[in-house]
Motif scaffolding. Structure first.
Motif, PDB file in Angstrom:
ATOM      1  N   ALA A  32       0.785  -1.050  -0.174  1.00  0.00           N
ATOM      2  CA  ALA A  32       0.022   0.064  -0.034  1.00  0.00           C
ATOM      3  C   ALA A  32       0.877   1.354  -0.093  1.00  0.00           C
ATOM      4  O   ALA A  32       2.029   1.271   0.542  1.00  0.00           O
ATOM      5  N   GLU A  33       0.482   2.295  -0.626  1.00  0.00           N
ATOM      6  CA  GLU A  33       1.114   3.542  -0.510  1.00  0.00           C
ATOM      7  C   GLU A  33       1.475   4.141   0.651  1.00  0.00           C
ATOM      8  O   GLU A  33       0.277   3.913   1.501  1.00  0.00           O
ATOM      9  N   THR A  36      -2.050   6.159   2.235  1.00  0.00           N
ATOM     10  CA  THR A  36      -3.188   5.135   2.120  1.00  0.00           C
ATOM     11  C   THR A  36      -3.001   4.026   3.421  1.00  0.00           C
ATOM     12  O   THR A  36      -3.903   3.870   4.085  1.00  0.00           O
ATOM     13  N   GLU A 207      -2.397   9.776  -4.389  1.00  0.00           N
ATOM     14  CA  GLU A 207      -1.989   8.339  -4.546  1.00  0.00           C
ATOM     15  C   GLU A 207      -3.442   7.502  -5.096  1.00  0.00           C
ATOM     16  O   GLU A 207      -4.310   8.130  -5.322  1.00  0.00           O
ATOM     17  N   SER A 208      -2.863   6.426  -5.531  1.00  0.00           N
ATOM     18  CA  SER A 208      -4.189   5.598  -6.171  1.00  0.00           C
ATOM     19  C   SER A 208      -4.917   4.930  -5.101  1.00  0.00           C
ATOM     20  O   SER A 208      -6.117   4.365  -5.479  1.00  0.00           O
ATOM     21  N   ARG A 209      -4.745   4.767  -4.005  1.00  0.00           N
ATOM     22  CA  ARG A 209      -5.200   4.045  -2.936  1.00  0.00           C
ATOM     23  C   ARG A 209      -5.541   2.646  -3.133  1.00  0.00           C
ATOM     24  O   ARG A 209      -6.348   2.079  -2.477  1.00  0.00           O
ATOM     25  N   GLU A 210      -4.782   2.122  -4.050  1.00  0.00           N
ATOM     26  CA  GLU A 210      -4.667   0.541  -4.108  1.00  0.00           C
ATOM     27  C   GLU A 210      -4.043  -0.176  -3.223  1.00  0.00           C
ATOM     28  O   GLU A 210      -2.992   0.122  -2.473  1.00  0.00           O
ATOM     29  N   VAL A 211      -4.668  -1.073  -2.599  1.00  0.00           N
ATOM     30  CA  VAL A 211      -4.355  -2.083  -1.329  1.00  0.00           C
ATOM     31  C   VAL A 211      -4.225  -3.657  -1.854  1.00  0.00           C
ATOM     32  O   VAL A 211      -5.313  -3.950  -2.122  1.00  0.00           O
ATOM     33  N   GLU A 212      -3.285  -4.099  -1.593  1.00  0.00           N
ATOM     34  CA  GLU A 212      -3.067  -5.451  -1.789  1.00  0.00           C
ATOM     35  C   GLU A 212      -3.093  -6.181  -0.356  1.00  0.00           C
ATOM     36  O   GLU A 212      -2.112  -6.476   0.328  1.00  0.00           O
ATOM     37  N   TRP A 213      -4.243  -6.815  -0.015  1.00  0.00           N
ATOM     38  CA  TRP A 213      -4.430  -7.372   1.343  1.00  0.00           C
ATOM     39  C   TRP A 213      -3.726  -8.736   1.568  1.00  0.00           C
ATOM     40  O   TRP A 213      -4.419  -9.794   1.767  1.00  0.00           O
TER      41      TRP A 213
END
Length: 296
Positions: A32-33, A36, A207-213
């Motif tokens: 995650a960025e 974020t 930021e893109s706010r993409e999160v890899e959980w």
């Protein structure tokens, strides 16, 4: 045994918990960025602290006091954590970041002289000089031609680390000057809420706010929230109530070597000879500033 437990072990545990924040950040940032990741951390922490404040029937400050707490939160948590995470995200070693922001007592003492007109002893002036010389040695190696490969030291990462140092130093002085005497649970909640607002603006603007959980991110988030944002703060509250806050300040200069040791064991972050010498010199300087002589 009882005296040793309260005077050393508990403050040392707090310092260790604080140092793991750098390690937890490095574990979570690949997924995650920075803003974020911090926004998620703050939101979860705020939910837990809100429940704790309700359970303890925490006292709430007035609007003026809340405003001072919010400004402190923006500096101490928002600016500091945001810049630390971006420095690590840019590739700076966790041990180096902790060493640079570990100069906070030195910078705070300097600002306090200018703003609060506090006096500084000769021993503390020596500590200030040693601290900055030590960090200069570290930076000299990291920016030198013989710097170890993968050191991650770039101008941008250094600027982020310096911004973090400025944020926590100015925030500490501001809190000292505009201390509200607020309840520690409600005060911490207000500070975290202000920081969360800053992280939300940064996350949505930059930021893109993409999160890899991933499992690694979930474990990292759990530790950052429960181990650092909640447990460390509760432990600090207990220490303050026991009148042992001075021991915490005295042990804070151990955060950089503790962080560097963990980073070496977990990430194989290595320091060259010049950087190690610089780190020892800097830590010695911070120790001279924060460790006060016992009165006769």
């Amino acid at each position: 045994m009882h005296s040793w437990f309260y005077s050393f072990f508990i403050p040392a545990l707090f310092v260790w918990l604080w140092s793991t924040g750098f390690i937890g950040a490095k574990y979570g940032l690949p997924f995650a960025e920075p803003f974020t990741l911090l926004l998620l951390r703050m939101l979860i922490t705020l939910a837990l602290l809100a429940g704790l404040a309700w359970f303890l029937k925490a006292r709430w400050p007035g609007w003026r006091g809340a405003g001072h707490l919010a400004i402190t939160g923006l500096l101490v948590h928002g600016c500091y954590l945001g810049a630390v995470y971006y420095a690590i995200d840019e590739g700076m070693a966790a041990g180096i970041v902790s060493l640079i922001v570990g100069l906070q007592p030195l910078v705070t003492s300097g600002v306090a002289v200018l703003v609060l007109k506090e006096s500084v002893s000769g021993r503390q002036w020596l500590g200030l000089a040693l601290g900055f010389v030590g960090v200069a040695l570290v930076l000299l190696e990291k920016f030198g031609t013989d710097a170890p490969s993968g050191s991650g030291m770039t101008l941008w990462s250094l600027l982020w680390a310096l911004l973090a140092l400025a944020g926590i130093s100015l925030g500490t002085v501001y809190q000292k000057r505009h201390g509200t005497g607020a309840d520690l649970v409600s005060g911490t909640l207000i500070q975290y809420a202000a920081a969360a607002t800053l992280f939300a603006v940064g996350a949505f603007a930059l930021e893109s706010r993409e999160v890899e959980w991933s499992l690694q991110l979930q474990l990292s988030m759990a530790w950052l929230v429960l181990g650092v944002s909640v447990s460390a703060i509760l432990l600090l509250m207990w220490l303050i109530r026991q009148g042992a806050a001075s021991q915490v300040a005295s042990l804070f200069y151990l955060v950089p070597p503790v962080t560097a040791t963990q980073a070496y064991l977990l990430f194989d972050e290595r320091l060259g000879g010049l950087a190690m010498v610089g780190g020892i010199v800097a830590i010695t300087g911070v120790a001279l500033v924060v460790v006060r002589k016992k009165p006769a």
